[in-house]
Design an enzyme around this catalytic site. Structure first.
Site, mmCIF file in Angstrom:
data_model
loop_
_atom_site.group_PDB
_atom_site.id
_atom_site.type_symbol
_atom_site.label_atom_id
_atom_site.label_comp_id
_atom_site.label_asym_id
_atom_site.label_seq_id
_atom_site.Cartn_x
_atom_site.Cartn_y
_atom_site.Cartn_z
ATOM 1 N N ARG A 102 17.184 15.737 59.479
ATOM 2 C CA ARG A 102 18.033 16.055 57.858
ATOM 3 C C ARG A 102 16.690 16.298 57.801
ATOM 4 O O ARG A 102 15.538 16.131 57.653
ATOM 5 C CB ARG A 102 18.492 14.764 57.500
ATOM 6 C CG ARG A 102 18.603 14.663 55.972
ATOM 7 C CD ARG A 102 18.855 13.205 55.488
ATOM 8 N NE ARG A 102 20.432 13.551 55.405
ATOM 9 C CZ ARG A 102 20.891 12.841 54.355
ATOM 10 N NH1 ARG A 102 20.238 11.486 53.838
ATOM 11 N NH2 ARG A 102 22.636 12.313 55.199
ATOM 12 N N HIS A 129 26.575 19.240 56.422
ATOM 13 C CA HIS A 129 26.690 17.743 55.859
ATOM 14 C C HIS A 129 27.903 18.254 57.517
ATOM 15 O O HIS A 129 28.724 17.231 57.223
ATOM 16 C CB HIS A 129 27.033 17.083 54.895
ATOM 17 C CG HIS A 129 25.921 15.412 54.896
ATOM 18 N ND1 HIS A 129 25.520 15.522 56.480
ATOM 19 C CD2 HIS A 129 26.264 15.142 54.328
ATOM 20 C CE1 HIS A 129 25.842 13.985 56.274
ATOM 21 N NE2 HIS A 129 25.765 13.440 54.666
ATOM 22 N N GLN A 132 29.164 14.550 58.078
ATOM 23 C CA GLN A 132 29.993 14.127 57.362
ATOM 24 C C GLN A 132 31.888 13.757 57.680
ATOM 25 O O GLN A 132 32.199 13.182 56.992
ATOM 26 C CB GLN A 132 29.256 13.965 55.507
ATOM 27 C CG GLN A 132 29.730 13.502 54.350
ATOM 28 C CD GLN A 132 30.096 11.855 54.740
ATOM 29 O OE1 GLN A 132 28.929 11.137 54.470
ATOM 30 N NE2 GLN A 132 30.982 11.343 54.051
ATOM 31 N N ASP A 225 31.025 15.392 45.057
ATOM 32 C CA ASP A 225 29.792 15.038 46.145
ATOM 33 C C ASP A 225 28.799 15.168 44.256
ATOM 34 O O ASP A 225 28.717 15.234 43.425
ATOM 35 C CB ASP A 225 29.086 16.509 46.792
ATOM 36 C CG ASP A 225 28.359 16.059 47.065
ATOM 37 O OD1 ASP A 225 27.457 13.910 46.971
ATOM 38 O OD2 ASP A 225 27.756 16.498 47.422
ATOM 39 N N CYS A 268 31.128 11.629 49.613
ATOM 40 C CA CYS A 268 30.077 11.097 50.836
ATOM 41 C C CYS A 268 28.996 9.898 50.648
ATOM 42 O O CYS A 268 28.514 9.289 51.292
ATOM 43 C CB CYS A 268 29.744 12.174 51.299
ATOM 44 S SG CYS A 268 28.994 13.039 49.765
ATOM 45 N N ARG A 296 30.901 7.101 58.975
ATOM 46 C CA ARG A 296 29.955 7.703 59.519
ATOM 47 C C ARG A 296 29.721 7.339 60.768
ATOM 48 O O ARG A 296 29.312 8.101 61.911
ATOM 49 C CB ARG A 296 29.013 8.299 58.678
ATOM 50 C CG ARG A 296 29.009 8.162 57.400
ATOM 51 C CD ARG A 296 29.182 9.811 57.516
ATOM 52 N NE ARG A 296 28.044 10.661 58.111
ATOM 53 C CZ ARG A 296 26.200 10.853 57.095
ATOM 54 N NH1 ARG A 296 26.514 9.695 55.973
ATOM 55 N NH2 ARG A 296 25.377 11.049 57.843
#
Ligand code: NVA
Length: 312
Positions: A102, A129, A132, A225, A268, A296
């Site tokens: 990340r 991402h 996700q 988000d 998310c 996930r």
């Protein structure tokens, strides 16, 4: 030797994405069915930004795949500052079977991938991402039976990593993807062009609109988000204040009323109730965010299994 990475959602073909999702469902039913990391073989899981779900799901997932999850604190490693990304890659790549990272710029992830011969997985960058999205697609499959032909509306910051990944991954899954976002926060032209090309191949479609009602109308899935992504904290006042450009795109009961009657709601996480999503929506009957968060784990285990096999 072929090495497969997941740096952006469209590093998988549509068929490969479907294969990963099939495997994720199988691993959800039998969590120890695949042991590609038996030994144990290590996976480096590196964080240059905050995390909760990603650290939990990758550490648990690597352990369940028979491996050893080696969490690396990016603040200590100072990759690219204390030493070059290429030098870090040459050191880490000789010890582990995969690298999960990340970080900030997509170029950092690409440079890592260019200097290792093990899979590199994007665990969130400023641009994408993709892990996700695999979890989101698994969740849509579970609640809607399939992804192809379904309509998903993502409303909020259309220029962030989640918007880009919804465009690419949902197009690959044959969905009709709508992005509802202010004119000031449009997706990148490059990502949009890639998503449109994929949608053409997979019988889906892509629409970007600054009308939140048009975005959500009749949608099977509504997603949002945070309006303040990691690294954007300096803009928090403008993004969340009285004159926030995102305010009309908040997922409230009223906006959700324009979606299909049986629409599901994705987020998310972390969520900010009263900003991008109302408390009675995220805590209400349409919300499947806790399934999404659990997924996930299953999706990433399937992804690692796929990449390790495809790379050997
Ligand atoms: N767009 C958000 C996603 C968090 C999982 C961020 O980058 O902070």
């Amino acid at each position: 030797m072929t090495v497969r990475h997941l740096l952006a959602d469209d590093d998988l073909t549509a068929a490969e994405q479907s294969q990963v999702l099939d495997l994720a469902a199988a691993l959800k039913a039998d969590r120890h069915a695949e042991q590609p990391l038996a030994g144990p073989r290590s996976v480096a899981i590196i964080f240059d930004k905050p995390t909760l779900r990603t650290q939990l799901s990758f550490t648990t997932g690597v352990a369940e795949l028979g491996g050893y999850p080696m969490v690396v604190d990016g603040n200590l490693a100072q990759i690219g500052t204390r030493e070059s990304i290429a030098d870090v890659a040459r050191v880490v790549g000789r010890q582990v079977s995969a690298i999960v990272w990340r970080t900030h710029g997509q170029d950092r992830l690409q440079e890592m991938a260019d200097h290792v011969d093990v899979p590199v997985v994007n665990a969130l960058t400023d641009d994408y991402h993709p892990c996700q999205l695999l979890a989101d697609l698994l969740t849509i499959r579970e609640h809607k039976g399939s992804t192809a032909g379904r309509t998903i509306a993502y409303v909020g910051d259309g220029a962030n990593n989640m918007a880009h990944s919804y465009l690419l991954a949902c197009a690959l899954a044959g969905m009709h993807v709508r992005i509802g976002t202010p004119a000031s926060h449009q997706p990148s032209a490059d990502v949009l062009a890639r998503a449109e090309r994929i949608a053409g191949e997979e019988a889906g479609s892509v629409l970007v609109t600054d009308d939140p009602t048009a975005a959500v109308a009749g949608a099977d899935v509504v997603a949002t988000d945070t309006w303040v992504s990691m690294g954007m904290e300096g803009e928090k006042g403008d993004r969340t204040g009285q004159t926030s450009p995102f305010a009309p795109f908040a997922v409230t009961t009223h906006l959700l009323g324009h979606a299909a009657a049986d629409a599901i709601v994705l987020h998310c996480l972390p969520a900010y109730r009263g900003l991008e999503i109302a408390a009675d929506v995220i805590d209400g009957p349409h919300s499947v965010v806790w399934d999404e968060a659990e997924n996930r784990l299953h999706a990433q285990k399937a992804l690692l299994t796929f990449l390790l096999r495809a790379s050997s």
